[in-house]
Design a protein around this motif. Structure first.
Motif, PDB file in Angstrom:
ATOM      1  N   LEU A   1       2.987   3.918  -5.318  1.00 36.53           N
ATOM      2  CA  LEU A   1       1.486   3.701  -4.734  1.00 36.53           C
ATOM      3  C   LEU A   1       0.340   3.370  -5.912  1.00 36.53           C
ATOM      4  N   ARG A   2       0.854   4.389  -6.806  1.00 31.98           N
ATOM      5  CA  ARG A   2      -0.080   4.354  -8.181  1.00 31.98           C
ATOM      6  C   ARG A   2      -0.035   3.157  -8.802  1.00 31.98           C
ATOM      7  N   LEU A   3       1.255   2.468  -8.791  1.00 30.00           N
ATOM      8  CA  LEU A   3       1.483   1.488  -9.328  1.00 30.00           C
ATOM      9  C   LEU A   3       0.606   0.184  -8.867  1.00 30.00           C
ATOM     10  N   VAL A   4       0.536   0.486  -7.603  1.00 35.71           N
ATOM     11  CA  VAL A   4      -0.558  -0.756  -7.033  1.00 35.71           C
ATOM     12  C   VAL A   4      -1.900  -0.603  -6.749  1.00 35.71           C
ATOM     13  N   GLY A   5      -2.162   0.721  -7.501  1.00 33.65           N
ATOM     14  CA  GLY A   5      -3.528   1.387  -7.443  1.00 33.65           C
ATOM     15  C   GLY A   5      -3.918   1.809  -6.055  1.00 33.65           C
ATOM     16  N   LEU A   6      -3.026   2.365  -5.158  1.00 34.21           N
ATOM     17  CA  LEU A   6      -3.443   2.715  -3.876  1.00 34.21           C
ATOM     18  C   LEU A   6      -2.977   4.068  -3.751  1.00 34.21           C
ATOM     19  N   GLU A   7      -2.775   4.964  -4.749  1.00 33.43           N
ATOM     20  CA  GLU A   7      -2.216   6.537  -4.412  1.00 33.43           C
ATOM     21  C   GLU A   7      -3.481   7.169  -3.493  1.00 33.43           C
ATOM     22  N   ALA A   8      -4.494   6.940  -3.565  1.00 31.53           N
ATOM     23  CA  ALA A   8      -5.655   7.482  -3.080  1.00 31.53           C
ATOM     24  C   ALA A   8      -5.719   7.486  -1.539  1.00 31.53           C
ATOM     25  N   PHE A   9      -4.855   6.240  -1.373  1.00 34.90           N
ATOM     26  CA  PHE A   9      -4.946   5.882   0.184  1.00 34.90           C
ATOM     27  C   PHE A   9      -3.597   6.310   0.853  1.00 34.90           C
ATOM     28  N   ALA A  10      -2.925   7.191   0.406  1.00 35.52           N
ATOM     29  CA  ALA A  10      -1.563   7.372   0.724  1.00 35.52           C
ATOM     30  C   ALA A  10      -1.608   8.201   2.282  1.00 35.52           C
ATOM     31  N   ASP A  11      -2.722   8.586   2.542  1.00 41.61           N
ATOM     32  CA  ASP A  11      -2.679   9.123   3.885  1.00 41.61           C
ATOM     33  C   ASP A  11      -3.432   8.193   5.013  1.00 41.61           C
ATOM     34  N   TYR A  12      -3.950   7.273   4.750  1.00 42.58           N
ATOM     35  CA  TYR A  12      -4.425   5.974   5.550  1.00 42.58           C
ATOM     36  C   TYR A  12      -3.176   5.575   6.407  1.00 42.58           C
ATOM     37  N   VAL A  13      -3.827   5.128   7.632  1.00 40.48           N
ATOM     38  CA  VAL A  13      -2.997   3.833   8.492  1.00 40.48           C
ATOM     39  C   VAL A  13      -3.459   2.677   7.854  1.00 40.48           C
ATOM     40  N   PRO A  14      -2.239   1.871   7.918  1.00 41.78           N
ATOM     41  CA  PRO A  14      -2.202   0.522   7.327  1.00 41.78           C
ATOM     42  C   PRO A  14      -3.507  -0.307   8.119  1.00 41.78           C
ATOM     43  N   ALA A  15      -3.779  -0.077   9.358  1.00 38.05           N
ATOM     44  CA  ALA A  15      -5.029  -0.878  10.079  1.00 38.05           C
ATOM     45  C   ALA A  15      -6.343  -0.546   9.591  1.00 38.05           C
ATOM     46  N   SER A  16      -6.247   0.730   8.740  1.00 39.44           N
ATOM     47  CA  SER A  16      -7.558   0.831   8.271  1.00 39.44           C
ATOM     48  C   SER A  16      -7.869   0.463   6.720  1.00 39.44           C
ATOM     49  N   LEU A  17      -6.810  -0.263   6.395  1.00 38.99           N
ATOM     50  CA  LEU A  17      -7.032  -0.961   5.016  1.00 38.99           C
ATOM     51  C   LEU A  17      -7.446  -2.440   5.136  1.00 38.99           C
ATOM     52  N   SER A  18      -7.781  -3.016   4.008  1.00 42.58           N
ATOM     53  CA  SER A  18      -8.191  -4.589   4.063  1.00 42.58           C
ATOM     54  C   SER A  18      -6.999  -5.354   3.940  1.00 42.58           C
ATOM     55  N   GLY A  19      -6.876  -6.442   4.203  1.00 35.62           N
ATOM     56  CA  GLY A  19      -5.796  -7.304   3.980  1.00 35.62           C
ATOM     57  C   GLY A  19      -5.115  -7.221   2.830  1.00 35.62           C
ATOM     58  N   GLY A  20      -5.849  -7.386   1.543  1.00 35.20           N
ATOM     59  CA  GLY A  20      -5.400  -7.108   0.218  1.00 35.20           C
ATOM     60  C   GLY A  20      -4.600  -5.976   0.164  1.00 35.20           C
ATOM     61  N   MET A  21      -5.340  -4.897   0.466  1.00 31.18           N
ATOM     62  CA  MET A  21      -4.683  -3.534   0.258  1.00 31.18           C
ATOM     63  C   MET A  21      -3.418  -3.329   0.959  1.00 31.18           C
ATOM     64  N   GLN A  22      -3.283  -3.986   2.370  1.00 35.41           N
ATOM     65  CA  GLN A  22      -2.171  -3.966   3.116  1.00 35.41           C
ATOM     66  C   GLN A  22      -1.070  -4.700   2.246  1.00 35.41           C
ATOM     67  N   LYS A  23      -1.365  -5.917   1.805  1.00 32.29           N
ATOM     68  CA  LYS A  23      -0.375  -6.617   0.762  1.00 32.29           C
ATOM     69  C   LYS A  23       0.035  -5.547  -0.584  1.00 32.29           C
ATOM     70  N   ARG A  24      -0.664  -5.019  -0.996  1.00 32.40           N
ATOM     71  CA  ARG A  24      -0.267  -4.184  -2.169  1.00 32.40           C
ATOM     72  C   ARG A  24       0.578  -2.886  -1.519  1.00 32.40           C
ATOM     73  N   VAL A  25       0.320  -2.409  -0.368  1.00 36.29           N
ATOM     74  CA  VAL A  25       1.098  -1.397   0.064  1.00 36.29           C
ATOM     75  C   VAL A  25       2.545  -2.123   0.316  1.00 36.29           C
ATOM     76  N   ALA A  26       2.660  -3.168   1.061  1.00 34.60           N
ATOM     77  CA  ALA A  26       3.734  -4.038   1.205  1.00 34.60           C
ATOM     78  C   ALA A  26       4.548  -4.055  -0.186  1.00 34.60           C
ATOM     79  N   ILE A  27       3.987  -4.518  -1.293  1.00 39.01           N
ATOM     80  CA  ILE A  27       4.596  -4.514  -2.547  1.00 39.01           C
ATOM     81  C   ILE A  27       5.068  -3.226  -3.086  1.00 39.01           C
ATOM     82  N   ALA A  28       4.433  -2.161  -2.804  1.00 36.29           N
ATOM     83  CA  ALA A  28       4.698  -0.660  -3.259  1.00 36.29           C
ATOM     84  C   ALA A  28       6.066  -0.522  -2.637  1.00 36.29           C
ATOM     85  N   ARG A  29       6.017  -0.696  -1.276  1.00 31.71           N
ATOM     86  CA  ARG A  29       7.373  -0.511  -0.318  1.00 31.71           C
ATOM     87  C   ARG A  29       8.620  -1.499  -0.736  1.00 31.71           C
TER      88      ARG A  29
END
Length: 250
Positions: free
Chosen positions: A126-154
């Motif tokens: 998550l740090r690699l995609v710039g989203l470590e601070a959002f670790a505890d969020y649920v996907p629906a609370s993120l923007s579309g671009g952030m969700q795609k970054r999470v998908a890349i992290a996975r």
């Protein structure tokens, strides 16, 4: 010259007796960003589904990281699957899991690491995609671009050699899309990953692609392959020129 990490030979792809792609051959060099492009209905998604093993080609052969995907079954095929990652157009995140839990999932399912190690690795991704601070969020609370970054992290959770991305910029505004392009290049350069990206977005193609493969429905196959700037500026094929000029004009 880098060795090919993906090789496709004489692929015929389709569904039942309907052929979508006929006699498709190409190579992807290790460490490059390889883009598959073309108009609607040209077979981009069909080719991707065959490359990642969701479908078997009607004929032809595919090698990934030195292993012949089209010859493997059972445990050997599953082992090869773990050597590449996939991020789908929709993100395909599990809504009932947190961002961190989504990234932890491949590690939990496919390794014997203890819980602390799994969480540590997931947080690093998550740090690699710039989203470590959002670790505890649920996907629906993120923007579309952030969700795609999470998908890349996975998709990179298991340290794959190859990452397949299906329309990563689809539905994103230009600024967010450019940020995602920059992330792809950063991961490619810093981790040495090979990316295979299906997209029709010209800005992304020109920004990230080392090599572009263009498909066309009229021939059910490849009409051009090479650096995108060369295809855009020097291809003698009218279909290639129309694709690039139409997108530029838009």
């Amino acid at each position: 010259m880098s060795e090919p990490i993906i090789r496709a030979e004489h692929l015929v792809c389709g569904y039942d007796d309907k052929v979508i792609l006929d006699d498709v051959s190409f190579e992807v060099k290790r460490g490059e960003v390889f883009v598959i492009l073309g108009g609607s209905g040209c077979g981009k998604s069909t080719l991707l589904k065959n490359l990642i093993g969701l479908y078997r080609p009607l004929s032809g052969r595919i090698w990934l990281a030195g292993e012949e995907l089209t010859a493997l079954d059972g445990a050997a095929r599953l082992a090869l699957y773990r050597r590449f990652g996939v991020a789908y157009q929709s993100g395909a995140l599990f809504g009932s899991l947190s961002v961190l839990e989504n990234v932890m999932l491949p590690l939990t399912e496919h390794t014997t690491l203890d819980a602390a190690a799994v969480e540590l690795i997931a947080r690093l991704k998550l740090r690699l995609v710039g989203l470590e601070a959002f670790a505890d969020y649920v996907p629906a609370s993120l923007s579309g671009g952030m969700q795609k970054r999470v998908a890349i992290a996975r998709a990179i959770a298991l340290d794959p050699e190859i990452v397949f991305l299906d329309e990563p910029s689809a539905g994103l505004d230009p600024v967010t899309g450019a940020g995602l392009d920059a992330l792809i290049l950063q991961l490619s350069h810093s981790l040495g990953l090979t990316f295979v990206v299906v997209t029709h977005e010209l800005a992304s193609i020109m920004a990230i692609a080392d090599t572009a493969l263009m498909l066309d429905a009229s021939v059910r196959g490849v009409i051009a392959v090479g650096p995108p700037a060369e295809l855009a500026n020097h291809s003698p094929d009218d279909r290639v020129q129309r694709f690039f000029q139409r997108k530029v004009a838009a």
